[in-house]
Write an enzyme that holds these catalytic residues in place. Sequence first.
Site: not given
Length: 321
Positions: A145, A153, A190
Site C-alpha cells: 500500500r 476505489e 499490507r
Amino acid sequence: MRSRRTKGLVTVAALVALAAIGGNAARGSDEIAPTGAGASPVVTETSTPAPSVTTDGDAARRAAEATADQAAADQAAADQAAAAKKAADAKAAAARAAAATVAADQARAAAAAKATASAATWTVKKVVDGDTIWVSRSGISRKIRFIGIDTPETGQCGFTEARNALRGIIGGQRVTLTAGARDDVDRYGRLLRYVDVNGVDAGLRLVKQGYAVARYDSRDGYGSHTREAAYVRADAASPKAACADPGAGTSSGSTAGSGFTGSWPLAGDTYPCPQSRPVKGNENSMIAHEPGDRYYTVTKPEQCFATMADAEAAGFRPAKV
C-alpha cells in the site's frame, strides 16, 4: 841546530797553508782558487737520466691491460644497464599488479552493488488500483500500500484512470520499496512503502498528475511520513484529473455494453461489482468470474472489470465452471 830551525820553518809554513785552506772553505768550496790567481769559473753539473728502453713485451702488456680495463668498464656499464632495466621491469610489473588488483576490487564492488541493488528491488506483478500493488522477489510475494496517497476505489469515479496511470508508471518493472510511515503495515496487513521506479516516486507522480490525493498523514491522525511535505505541496498545486463516471447501476436493464442483462445485483450476490463492470477478479486465485459462473455470487472481488477480456489483460484467467 840548523836542523831544528829548518823543521820550525816547515811547521810554520804548514800552519799558514792550513789557515789559508780554512778561509777558502768558509767562502765556499766552489770559489777556491790558487793563491795569486784570478777567480776560477763556477762549474755546474747536470745529471741527465739515461733514456728508458721500451721493449715489445712492455707494449703488449700495456695494451692487454688497457683492453682489460675497457672490458671491465664495458661490463660495469652493461651490468648497470641490466640492473636499471630489471628495476624498471619490476616497477612496471608492480604497477600492472596494482592496476589489476584495483580493477578486480572495482569489479567485485560493482558486482556486490548490483547484487545489493537487485536484492533491494521487487518486480511488479500486479497493479490492483492506484495505490495498491503486488510485488515479488525470490519467490516471495507481498501486497504493498503506497504511503501518503489515496486513489478512487473500485466503482468510484477515477478508479480506472488512476489504476491505468500507475500501470503506465511501474507496470511490469522493478521497483524499490522504502519504509517511511509511522506504521510498517496497515490494518489489512499490507506493507506501507514508498514505491520508486528508476528514481521516480510513483506515488508523488500520481499526486502531481491529479490521479491521487495526499492523505493518511499527520493531518488526519495517521502520523507524519518522511515525504509528507512534498506530497502536500504537490496536491495543492495539481489539478484533479477528469474521470468517466462508471455509474451506480440500475435495478434492471443492460450492463452498459458488457453483454449482461437483468436485475442488479444478482440474487444472493454478497459482494457485487458495479453493473457496468460485473466481472469479478479474485487476487488470491487470480481467477475472474462473470455472471452465470458457479461461484460468481460468493466470490469477493478485489477488482471489477467491464469484460472478461479486460480481466485477462490484467492477468486473471477465466473461471472454468
